[in-house]
Design a protein around this motif. Sequence first.
Motif, PDB file in Angstrom:
ATOM      1  N   MET A   1      43.848  12.071 -38.849  1.00  0.00           N
ATOM      2  CA  MET A   1      43.858  13.518 -39.137  1.00  0.00           C
ATOM      3  C   MET A   1      42.971  14.274 -38.144  1.00  0.00           C
ATOM      4  O   MET A   1      43.313  15.370 -37.710  1.00  0.00           O
ATOM      5  N   PHE A   2      41.840  13.681 -37.811  1.00  0.00           N
ATOM      6  CA  PHE A   2      40.915  14.313 -36.869  1.00  0.00           C
ATOM      7  C   PHE A   2      41.582  14.599 -35.533  1.00  0.00           C
ATOM      8  O   PHE A   2      41.517  15.706 -35.000  1.00  0.00           O
ATOM      9  N   LEU A   3      42.258  13.582 -34.987  1.00  0.00           N
ATOM     10  CA  LEU A   3      42.926  13.736 -33.693  1.00  0.00           C
ATOM     11  C   LEU A   3      44.039  14.774 -33.768  1.00  0.00           C
ATOM     12  O   LEU A   3      44.208  15.594 -32.859  1.00  0.00           O
ATOM     13  N   ALA A   4      44.802  14.753 -34.858  1.00  0.00           N
ATOM     14  CA  ALA A   4      45.925  15.687 -35.009  1.00  0.00           C
ATOM     15  C   ALA A   4      45.442  17.134 -35.034  1.00  0.00           C
ATOM     16  O   ALA A   4      45.990  18.010 -34.363  1.00  0.00           O
ATOM     17  N   VAL A   5      44.384  17.402 -35.819  1.00  0.00           N
ATOM     18  CA  VAL A   5      43.863  18.767 -35.937  1.00  0.00           C
ATOM     19  C   VAL A   5      43.223  19.224 -34.636  1.00  0.00           C
ATOM     20  O   VAL A   5      43.404  20.367 -34.200  1.00  0.00           O
ATOM     21  N   ALA A 289      50.394   6.821 -34.324  1.00  0.00           N
ATOM     22  CA  ALA A 289      51.629   7.205 -35.007  1.00  0.00           C
ATOM     23  C   ALA A 289      51.326   8.050 -36.243  1.00  0.00           C
ATOM     24  O   ALA A 289      52.017   9.040 -36.523  1.00  0.00           O
ATOM     25  N   ARG A 290      50.266   7.663 -36.966  1.00  0.00           N
ATOM     26  CA  ARG A 290      49.891   8.416 -38.161  1.00  0.00           C
ATOM     27  C   ARG A 290      49.473   9.846 -37.807  1.00  0.00           C
ATOM     28  O   ARG A 290      49.820  10.794 -38.512  1.00  0.00           O
ATOM     29  N   ASN A 291      48.767  10.013 -36.714  1.00  0.00           N
ATOM     30  CA  ASN A 291      48.362  11.349 -36.292  1.00  0.00           C
ATOM     31  C   ASN A 291      49.557  12.188 -35.853  1.00  0.00           C
ATOM     32  O   ASN A 291      49.603  13.402 -36.099  1.00  0.00           O
ATOM     33  N   LEU A 292      50.533  11.548 -35.212  1.00  0.00           N
ATOM     34  CA  LEU A 292      51.747  12.267 -34.822  1.00  0.00           C
ATOM     35  C   LEU A 292      52.508  12.747 -36.056  1.00  0.00           C
ATOM     36  O   LEU A 292      52.951  13.903 -36.122  1.00  0.00           O
ATOM     37  N   ILE A 293      52.631  11.867 -37.047  1.00  0.00           N
ATOM     38  CA  ILE A 293      53.333  12.236 -38.274  1.00  0.00           C
ATOM     39  C   ILE A 293      52.590  13.361 -38.999  1.00  0.00           C
ATOM     40  O   ILE A 293      53.212  14.294 -39.519  1.00  0.00           O
ATOM     41  N   LEU A 294      51.268  13.282 -39.024  1.00  0.00           N
ATOM     42  CA  LEU A 294      50.476  14.340 -39.661  1.00  0.00           C
ATOM     43  C   LEU A 294      50.669  15.683 -38.962  1.00  0.00           C
ATOM     44  O   LEU A 294      50.727  16.733 -39.610  1.00  0.00           O
ATOM     45  N   VAL A 296      53.388  16.642 -37.359  1.00  0.00           N
ATOM     46  CA  VAL A 296      54.735  17.109 -37.731  1.00  0.00           C
ATOM     47  C   VAL A 296      54.730  17.663 -39.149  1.00  0.00           C
ATOM     48  O   VAL A 296      55.286  18.741 -39.426  1.00  0.00           O
ATOM     49  N   MET A 297      54.108  16.932 -40.083  1.00  0.00           N
ATOM     50  CA  MET A 297      54.084  17.362 -41.479  1.00  0.00           C
ATOM     51  C   MET A 297      53.300  18.666 -41.641  1.00  0.00           C
ATOM     52  O   MET A 297      53.716  19.559 -42.395  1.00  0.00           O
ATOM     53  N   LEU A 298      52.170  18.780 -40.941  1.00  0.00           N
ATOM     54  CA  LEU A 298      51.364  19.993 -41.054  1.00  0.00           C
ATOM     55  C   LEU A 298      52.121  21.209 -40.532  1.00  0.00           C
ATOM     56  O   LEU A 298      52.155  22.266 -41.181  1.00  0.00           O
ATOM     57  N   LEU A 299      52.748  21.061 -39.379  1.00  0.00           N
ATOM     58  CA  LEU A 299      53.545  22.159 -38.824  1.00  0.00           C
ATOM     59  C   LEU A 299      54.713  22.511 -39.750  1.00  0.00           C
ATOM     60  O   LEU A 299      55.017  23.686 -39.960  1.00  0.00           O
ATOM     61  N   SER A 300      55.371  21.480 -40.297  1.00  0.00           N
ATOM     62  CA  SER A 300      56.529  21.704 -41.166  1.00  0.00           C
ATOM     63  C   SER A 300      56.135  22.410 -42.450  1.00  0.00           C
ATOM     64  O   SER A 300      56.809  23.350 -42.893  1.00  0.00           O
ATOM     65  N   VAL A 301      55.029  21.973 -43.074  1.00  0.00           N
ATOM     66  CA  VAL A 301      54.595  22.574 -44.338  1.00  0.00           C
ATOM     67  C   VAL A 301      54.202  24.036 -44.135  1.00  0.00           C
ATOM     68  O   VAL A 301      54.602  24.920 -44.907  1.00  0.00           O
ATOM     69  N   VAL A 302      53.416  24.325 -43.097  1.00  0.00           N
ATOM     70  CA  VAL A 302      53.016  25.705 -42.827  1.00  0.00           C
ATOM     71  C   VAL A 302      54.242  26.567 -42.523  1.00  0.00           C
ATOM     72  O   VAL A 302      54.358  27.712 -43.006  1.00  0.00           O
ATOM     73  N   SER A 303      55.168  26.021 -41.729  1.00  0.00           N
ATOM     74  CA  SER A 303      56.392  26.761 -41.392  1.00  0.00           C
ATOM     75  C   SER A 303      57.216  27.037 -42.640  1.00  0.00           C
ATOM     76  O   SER A 303      57.783  28.134 -42.796  1.00  0.00           O
ATOM     77  N   LEU A 304      57.297  26.060 -43.546  1.00  0.00           N
ATOM     78  CA  LEU A 304      58.053  26.244 -44.781  1.00  0.00           C
ATOM     79  C   LEU A 304      57.433  27.311 -45.672  1.00  0.00           C
ATOM     80  O   LEU A 304      58.146  28.129 -46.258  1.00  0.00           O
ATOM     81  N   ILE A 305      56.113  27.301 -45.785  1.00  0.00           N
ATOM     82  CA  ILE A 305      55.441  28.313 -46.615  1.00  0.00           C
ATOM     83  C   ILE A 305      55.733  29.723 -46.096  1.00  0.00           C
ATOM     84  O   ILE A 305      56.070  30.632 -46.856  1.00  0.00           O
TER      85      ILE A 305
END
Length: 366
Positions: A1-5, A289-294, A296-305
């Motif tokens: 999560m740290f790397l992704a953010v 891989a986990r950071n990449l998925i995070l 994608v999920m973070l961008l997707s969730v914010v975009s959906l909201i």
Amino acid sequence: MFLAVRELKHSKLRYLLIGFIMVLIAWLVLFVTGLAQGLASDNASSIQNMKADYLVVQKESDQRLNRSVLTEQDWNDIREHTGEQSATPLGVQMTTLTRSNSTSKVDAAFFAIDTEQMLAPTVVEGSMISQTKADEVLADRSLKEEDFKLGDQIIDQASGKAFTIVGFTEGQSFSHAPVLHMNYKGWESIHNSDSGRGMFFNAIALSASSDQADQLVQQVPDIDVISKDQALQGIPGYKEEQGSLMMMIVFLYIIAAFVLAVFFYVITIQKMNQFGVLKAIGAQSAYLARNLILQVMLLSVVSLIISIALTYGVAALIGNSIPFDLSPSLVLGSAGLFLFVSLIGSLLSLYRVVKIDAIEAIGRAA
């Protein structure tokens, strides 16, 4: 999560552009989904909200209510096997109405029902029609937009018969026209059933199990027993309209998967050297891989909201000018599917991250 953010903060413009594209795609998907649901409801809410399990129609009617003709004898034969409380006739007719003292015309549908049986709709204003009077109707409240009120007298153009609106219902439309419920006396008056053949109906609504429905087809000749979903498919234009919109929605999801796959793949290619260095100093492929998925999920969730807020905002602005219906359950289903599509779109990038060779990447970086 740290790397992704940290990466999202470092490359704000890049990820803002990706997020903007995702918002637009999700917004379009949600809006078209709400439009499809709204058109389905506007086309067939009277059938969808019907408190019946099955409909009996004439055998050669292609499961279309407007092509089916059932006689009183058919009704008597059916209720001998089902019981009087489990079967009730339904008459359906498209018509054009005018209001007394007005020349404006409105398309509508007459539904003839027994007001004491399962097909009686819920009255939201006014009172239920009488079983003994032939000149009373219940109108869908969408007619209020045409300035119809309680007590107004309407005239059926085909028969010339006049009816009085004694109550309003809600969610009662058929073939994109408001439904007016009448009793069998009113139905008989507009069809002049004293001509010799007796009263007829378009369908008979059943409250029955699937086994009872199958048995009825074998016991009574020249009938078909169809589900409400089959009846919906038989409404003129319903299947074609919903099919076109569903195809658009499917293609939007496919386009979303491809667009996201390309965006994340290009970004991943640009970061190959950095990923290689991280691997060389001990970072595991699973961590990257986990950071990449995070991401994608973070961008997707914010975009959906954001897209959900935009969709409901636009729906509030347009009001009832176009049929639109987006229930919370439909939003959750669409959001879940969009998240799944986003993950599918990131699989190619995920594969490249896992296959990065640290030594090769360091050599390119040097």
